[in-house]
Motif scaffolding. Structure first.
Motif, PDB file in Angstrom:
ATOM      1  N   PRO A   7       0.840  -1.257   0.041  1.00 48.83           N
ATOM      2  CA  PRO A   7      -0.064  -0.066   0.059  1.00 48.83           C
ATOM      3  C   PRO A   7       0.613   1.094   0.047  1.00 48.83           C
ATOM      4  O   PRO A   7       0.302   2.451  -0.507  1.00 48.83           O
ATOM      5  CB  PRO A   7      -0.637  -0.107   1.291  1.00 48.83           C
ATOM      6  N   GLN A   9       4.147   1.749  -1.642  1.00 44.19           N
ATOM      7  CA  GLN A   9       4.447   1.761  -2.880  1.00 44.19           C
ATOM      8  C   GLN A   9       3.258   1.809  -3.964  1.00 44.19           C
ATOM      9  O   GLN A   9       3.455   2.037  -5.077  1.00 44.19           O
ATOM     10  CB  GLN A   9       5.449   0.577  -3.365  1.00 44.19           C
ATOM     11  N   GLN A  10       2.295   1.281  -3.245  1.00 40.66           N
ATOM     12  CA  GLN A  10       0.902   1.242  -4.633  1.00 40.66           C
ATOM     13  C   GLN A  10       1.355   0.344  -5.691  1.00 40.66           C
ATOM     14  O   GLN A  10       1.229   0.788  -6.657  1.00 40.66           O
ATOM     15  CB  GLN A  10       0.550   2.676  -4.967  1.00 40.66           C
ATOM     16  N   CYS A  11       1.702  -0.752  -5.345  1.00 37.13           N
ATOM     17  CA  CYS A  11       2.289  -1.839  -6.371  1.00 37.13           C
ATOM     18  C   CYS A  11       1.873  -3.145  -6.066  1.00 37.13           C
ATOM     19  O   CYS A  11       1.797  -3.446  -4.815  1.00 37.13           O
ATOM     20  CB  CYS A  11       3.622  -1.541  -6.874  1.00 37.13           C
ATOM     21  N   ILE A  25       0.168   1.486  -9.619  1.00 35.46           N
ATOM     22  CA  ILE A  25      -1.114   2.138  -9.398  1.00 35.46           C
ATOM     23  C   ILE A  25      -0.621   3.499  -9.269  1.00 35.46           C
ATOM     24  O   ILE A  25       0.044   4.167  -8.434  1.00 35.46           O
ATOM     25  CB  ILE A  25      -1.842   2.019  -8.410  1.00 35.46           C
ATOM     26  N   GLU A  26      -0.814   4.295 -10.552  1.00 35.62           N
ATOM     27  CA  GLU A  26      -0.739   5.965 -10.439  1.00 35.62           C
ATOM     28  C   GLU A  26      -2.013   6.619 -10.245  1.00 35.62           C
ATOM     29  O   GLU A  26      -3.051   6.353 -11.077  1.00 35.62           O
ATOM     30  CB  GLU A  26      -0.214   6.143 -11.784  1.00 35.62           C
ATOM     31  N   GLU A  28      -3.865   6.547  -8.004  1.00 32.29           N
ATOM     32  CA  GLU A  28      -5.077   5.509  -7.515  1.00 32.29           C
ATOM     33  C   GLU A  28      -6.050   5.650  -8.820  1.00 32.29           C
ATOM     34  O   GLU A  28      -7.106   5.074  -8.551  1.00 32.29           O
ATOM     35  CB  GLU A  28      -5.799   6.568  -6.490  1.00 32.29           C
TER      36      GLU A  28
END
Length: 725
Positions: A7, A9-11, A25-26, A28
């Motif tokens: 969560p 790094q959002q990956c 994820i760019e 969001e």
């Protein structure tokens, strides 16, 4: 083998013991491709995305001119709002608008792998695989897109597919239903494909990618002999033995497109799916469209490393469990020995001769049904020609069984002749477009498998033959491409669905028959390799590789197909000399070794052979029976690609023995001294040469190699056989 979401790094990190695949994820909202290659223990974004204010760029966030969808490395395309590269999908609404706005919504990680309704796919259990589902939504039209990734535990491989869902109140037209897309942030690749034609399939084609779009495709109704539904991106220095390969293989048997776009900023986009030409799907409210699966295979050990993964996965996770460990029988097929000239007396005499030589499966090919004395009649009339077979198929089969062999039978179920009872009774069952003439190919038409009534008919007809219990093997042939793809059954907006519905109908027939009769061995054929693809292999564990059985030609064809399929899946027969396709004379010994390098059999009339040739055939059969486990279930490696003189070499090895086969092709003057390196033997083991009784270490055979003696004749074969000590 975790699939993890970070969560911070959002990956998403898809990782097993050999490979990592990372999705970011760019904002969001947008899925980006961040990495695919050798396993990474962790990922913290060292390869940061480059954000630059570029001219002509469009910006979903006006205040951020450095953020543009047209420059991001994406996991799926967008439509009509900024990504101008090759698209993976297109949807048209009731007002003919084609703009959508799919944004990231949620994800789910599951153990195992779900089957795809109505479609073949790799098989896996909760112990073999883990699946990531990422949900994207267009809230304006209430549309949903699920990107589905399955990671296999023991292989550098994932599968990808898409499910498109209409949660709105209006039907939309799915004009392009791609299965996968990704952008690799590199442009230094070669583009590798397997191309060819009928009787000349699976030729390796390697070229440097260039700016713009390079693609292979089929709009012929089948995957086609012209292009295998496969492409690979290859580092320029990659060879059989070293280097990186990123490969993509489509599990589908109909029209397809596989393309690569080298775009302006150095990203390489790969897209694969059903060909959007001649395709459209009416996606009604509360319905789904399931795309076929794409297999993504990574190798850091060259093409042989790539092939080892394909071979193992397809043998263990693609074909039916019944056949994964089941040895294949040595067969005699009657086609080239008889063509349409059949009689019960002649066939029984051939069967007796075959049994005496050690043949294990006797296959009756074309000509046994209806009034079939030529290729211009009777397809569709699958009842026995009593003049040729007065005791019927059952009588012949019982005699073959009495001789100790299994019995096989040829069908071409998807076709119908104008000169047939079936066409006279059901002319509307052929593919057709009103007011246009029906185009024949090989004097035959194509049955419209999109119609449930046609599917039910074929299931019943073939089921009646199989229900006798006398048929152990079916050769399923398909000898032309599709024309006039339309019918009188579906309404006007659905006419562009028919190509895909044809394939779905074929799969339904095969699923029904192979489930009801799991111990009948089905062989896939389409004039040889015209529909040799993973979709067909899901139902039929072997394919007649090519109608060209010439040993020299087969050295190229089987070499190419071996990039994807293990030898056990490639039907290979010893046929007559002069060869019926090219007229070439090759030694029986060479024809034997070439056929043993695939799924071994014969296609000739044994009555025409001399006593010396019959003795050699008997020796070939006995040798193959003794070493069947090596040829069918051992590891297969390519040692030398066919050169300008068609010389090539490959290796079979397992825990007990190894056989290397060198085909010298055409003899040449001033042949250089040649040492063939084995490369893949156990370096710590000792190998005893069974011809000379000399012993060598695996390391020596791998690195120093063996001398290839100079032989002054064409088509000679040199075989090295070692027993592992």
């Amino acid at each position: 083998m975790p699939i993890q979401f970070d969560p911070i790094q959002q990956c998403f990190h898809l990782r097993n013991q050999t490979m990592s695949y990372i999705i970011g994820i760019e904002k969001e909202a947008y899925l980006t491709h961040r990495y695919w290659g050798e396993k990474l223990p962790t990922y913290h974004g060292s390869n940061a995305l480059q954000m630059v204010d570029r001219g002509f760029a469009t910006n979903p966030f006006p205040e951020e001119r450095t953020f543009s969808l047209n420059a991001l490395p994406l996991e799926t395309s967008t439509q009509g709002n900024g990504d101008h590269r090759v698209a993976n999908y297109q949807i048209r609404n009731s007002k003919n608008h084609t703009v959508t706005n799919f944004l990231y919504d949620s994800y789910q990680i599951k153990k195992g792998k779900e089957a795809i309704p109505g479609l073949p796919s790799l098989r896996a259990t909760t112990d073999d695989a883990e699946t990531l589902e990422i949900v994207l939504k267009d809230t304006i039209q209430q549309l949903e897109m699920r990107l589905i990734y399955t990671l296999f535990e023991n292989y550098p491989m994932i599968t990808r597919r898409v499910v498109y869902t209409n949660n709105g109140s209006q039907t939309v037209a799915l004009e392009n239903a791609g299965s996968m897309l990704l952008d690799l942030s590199d442009c230094e690749f070669d583009f590798l494909t397997l191309d060819g034609s009928h009787t000349n399939e699976a030729n390796l084609n390697r070229q440097k990618i260039r700016p713009g779009i390079q693609k292979i495709e089929s709009t012929r109704g089948t995957s086609s002999p012209q292009h295998q539904p496969f492409l690979a991106l290859v580092e320029p220095t990659t060879s059989e033995f070293q280097g990186s390969v990123y490969a993509f293989h489509f599990v589908y048997s109909g029209n397809f497109i596989a393309q690569v776009e080298l775009e302006q900023y150095g990203t390489t986009r790969v897209q694969m799916g059903i060909h959007p030409d001649h395709f459209e799907w009416q996606l009604a409210p509360n319905t789904h469209f399931y795309t076929p699966e794409v297999v993504l295979n990574y190798s850091n050990a060259g093409f042989n490393g790539l092939s080892q993964t394909f071979h193992q996965v397809y043998q263990q996770h693609l074909i039916a469990p019944t056949w994964q460990k089941e040895a294949r029988p040595i067969l005699l097929n009657t086609w080239e020995g008889n063509y349409f000239d059949l009689s019960e007396e002649k066939l029984i005499a051939q069967a007796k001769k075959a049994a005496s030589l050690g043949i294990e499966l006797f296959v009756l090919d074309d000509g046994w049904f209806g009034k079939r004395n030529h290729d211009d009649s009777s397809l569709g009339d699958w009842f026995v020609n009593q003049e040729k077979l007065p005791h019927g198929i059952e009588g012949l089969a019982k005699e073959v069984h009495r001789l100790g062999m299994k019995f096989g039978l040829w069908f071409e179920p998807e076709m119908v002749s104008k000169q047939s009872d079936l066409f006279k009774a059901h002319p509307d069952w052929a593919l057709q477009v009103p007011n246009y003439p029906l185009t024949e190919g090989r004097r035959q038409l194509v049955l419209d498998l999109s119609q449930p009534a046609v599917q039910d008919y074929l299931i019943a007809v073939l089921g009646d033959h199989l229900a006798t219990g006398q048929i152990d093997y079916i050769k399923w042939d398909m000898n032309r491409h599709l024309t006039e793809v339309g019918n009188l059954f579906f309404n006007t907006p659905q006419q562009k669905e028919i190509s895909h519905r044809y394939v779905l109908g074929l799969y339904r027939i095969l699923e029904t028959l192979t489930t009801q009769y799991p111990h009948c061995l089905f062989e896939n054929c389409s004039s040889g390799g015209g529909r040799f693809d993973p979709g067909m292999m899901y139902y039929m564990p072997q394919t007649w590789t090519s109608d060209n059985s010439d040993a020299l030609c087969r050295s190229v064809i089987q070499y190419g197909y071996s990039y994807l399929y293990p030898p056990i899946m490639m039907g290979a027969h010893v046929s007559s000399a002069p060869n019926h396709q090219v007229g070439r004379l090759t030694p029986l010994e060479t024809r034997g070794w070439m056929a043993m390098s695939g799924n071994f059999g014969y296609e000739l009339d044994f009555e025409t052979l001399s006593p010396e040739e019959l003795a050699e055939v008997q020796q070939q059969i006995a040798f193959y029976q003794k070493h069947r486990q090596l040829f069918q279930f051992g590891q297969f490696y390519r040692l030398q690609a066919p050169d300008a003189y068609f010389a090539s070499a490959w290796l079979f090895t397992n825990e007990e023995e190894a056989i290397a086969i060198y085909f010298n092709g055409l003899s040449r003057p001033a042949m250089p001294t040649k040492y063939l390196k084995m490369r893949y033997l156990d370096p710590a083991a000792t190998y005893l040469d069974l011809a000379t009784n000399e012993a060598f270490s695996g390391a020596e055979l791998n690195q120093a190699g063996v001398l290839i003696p100079r032989v002054k004749r064409d088509f000679h074969t040199q075989v090295f056989h070692w027993k592992k000590q």
